[in-house]
Design an enzyme around this catalytic site. Structure first.
Site, short mmCIF file in Angstrom:
data_model
loop_
_atom_site.label_atom_id
_atom_site.label_comp_id
_atom_site.label_asym_id
_atom_site.label_seq_id
_atom_site.Cartn_x
_atom_site.Cartn_y
_atom_site.Cartn_z
N LYS A 1 0.86 -1.18 0.00
CA LYS A 1 0.00 0.00 0.00
C LYS A 1 0.89 1.23 0.00
CE LYS A 1 -3.77 2.32 2.42
NZ LYS A 1 -4.68 2.27 3.59
N ARG B 1 -10.78 9.60 1.04
CA ARG B 1 -10.68 10.27 2.33
C ARG B 1 -11.79 11.29 2.52
NH1 ARG B 1 -4.05 10.58 2.16
NH2 ARG B 1 -3.74 8.37 2.67
N LYS C 1 0.96 10.03 5.28
CA LYS C 1 1.14 8.69 5.84
C LYS C 1 2.41 8.01 5.35
CE LYS C 1 -3.83 8.26 6.46
NZ LYS C 1 -5.04 7.40 6.41
N GLU D 1 7.72 -7.00 1.46
CA GLU D 1 6.43 -6.99 2.16
C GLU D 1 5.60 -8.23 1.82
OE1 GLU D 1 5.29 -5.06 4.43
OE2 GLU D 1 6.27 -3.10 4.29
N LYS E 1 -2.05 -1.59 -3.74
CA LYS E 1 -2.89 -0.40 -3.74
C LYS E 1 -1.99 0.82 -3.82
CE LYS E 1 -6.36 2.07 -1.02
NZ LYS E 1 -7.09 2.17 0.26
N SER F 1 -10.00 5.22 -5.50
CA SER F 1 -10.97 6.29 -5.72
C SER F 1 -10.50 7.33 -6.73
CB SER F 1 -11.32 6.96 -4.40
OG SER F 1 -10.16 7.50 -3.78
N TYR G 1 -14.69 0.41 -7.67
CA TYR G 1 -15.97 1.11 -7.56
C TYR G 1 -16.77 0.99 -8.86
CZ TYR G 1 -13.39 3.01 -3.64
OH TYR G 1 -12.64 3.12 -2.50
#
Length: 333
Positions: free
Chosen positions: A196, A206, A225, A241, A256, A282, A321
């Protein structure tokens, strides 16, 4: 001109092209993200045309439509009231909270629908981060993981099928796997947000959850972040990871965002045998919708091409989506 081999021979008709096509799309490939809130009415999300924050009644009706389209997995994201948010995000462990109640309602009416959940503190955090932030502005890893384990157990107890740690804390997959097993939830899977990235593509999401970092509080809050999500300039780190998540007990690995990180999906596909999911996020969705609304692109063609490219890169599953529209188009064709 003498040609022995003419690749165009297998492109001559639609039937031929479909016969030799290497990758195919199906509604079964999709995991459909759904936003929920405590409001009396469902409400549209301005930055994501066609997507709503559902109230419970609206959500239940919509899940029925999703099932009829052949989509068999949804993922739930909550918009939490401000008065329930705290620095430690402890509302995420409330067995009577929005997510556990929603899971139970869906399972009562649609018991075969697979439910994936989000494990992270940002929807519940007054600081807007995926983990606990101390006074110095550090996001605390191990303290956060302890709460995430409790959150995962609450979700599993409510009936979740797949737990989705999206926080990017180190060691959380192994800790959650151990916690679930100790509570008797050995059959609940973990779909880990393995790679991510700290991406600018998350903006509309968000807004939908009101979960962006909240700068300007009485303590120092990181503005983004990047201290726990991956640097967009790194590729090999994703392999590290992936191996860690596999060793810790993940069942499915996720990349992502998806569209700008097809190379990462492809690299992981060569490194691991676990199923891989891509999150068509998104920002990617909103860009397509905005261009389509202006008549600059053909929405159906671009969406189906995009989703097919995720499969070609190596993804087995796609969080998108566009899932309902894509499923309708695929069924119609």
């Amino acid at each position: 001109m003498e040609l022995t081999y003419r690749p165009r021979r297998l492109r001559r008709t639609s039937a031929l092209r479909q016969m030799v096509r290497q990758f195919h799309l199906s509604p079964l490939d999709f995991i459909y993200p759904l936003f929920i809130h405590e409001g009396a009415e469902s409400e549209p999300i301005e930055a994501m045309p066609g997507i709503n924050r559902w109230n419970l009644d609206g959500l239940m009706k919509h899940v029925g439509v999703v099932w009829e389209l052949g989509i068999r997995c949804i993922v739930l994201f909550p918009k939490i009231k401000d008065d329930l948010k705290s620095e430690d995000g402890i509302e995420c462990c409330n067995e009577g909270g929005l997510i556990p109640r929603t899971i139970k309602h869906i399972k009562q009416e649609y018991p075969e629908m697979m439910i994936m959940t989000d494990v992270a503190l940002d929807p519940y955090s007054s600081d807007g981060h995926d983990g606990i932030v101390n006074q110095a502005g550090l996001v605390l890893n191990d303290e956060t993981v302890s709460i995430l384990c409790r959150q995962a157990i609450v979700q599993a107890r409510a009936g979740a099928d797949l737990i989705g740690p999206s926080d990017m804390m180190d060691g959380r997959v192994g800790a959650i796997r151990k916690a679930l097993d100790q509570e008797g939830f050995q059959d609940v899977g973990i779909i880990s947000y393995t790679a991510k990235y700290s991406s600018a593509y998350y903006g509309p999401f968000r807004e939908a959850l009101d979960s962006a970092p909240r700068i300007g509080s009485t303590k120092k809050i990181p503005k983004d972040k990047s201290t726990y999500q991956m640097d967009p300039g790194n590729a090999r780190e994703a392999i590290t990871e992936a191996h860690l998540d596999q060793q810790e007990g993940a069942d499915i690995l996720m990349v992502k965002p998806g569209l700008a990180y097809l190379d990462i999906i492809s690299q992981l596909r060569k490194q691991v045998n676990l199923p891989i999911a891509a999150y068509n996020v998104s920002g990617e969705y909103s860009m397509v919708k905005a261009a389509a609304q202006r008549g600059w692109i053909d929405e159906k063609s671009v969406v189906l091409e995009t989703l097919l490219c995720f499969k070609r890169a190596g993804a087995d599953l796609i969080l998108t989506y566009h899932a309902c529209d894509a499923a309708k188009w695929l069924l119609a064709d």
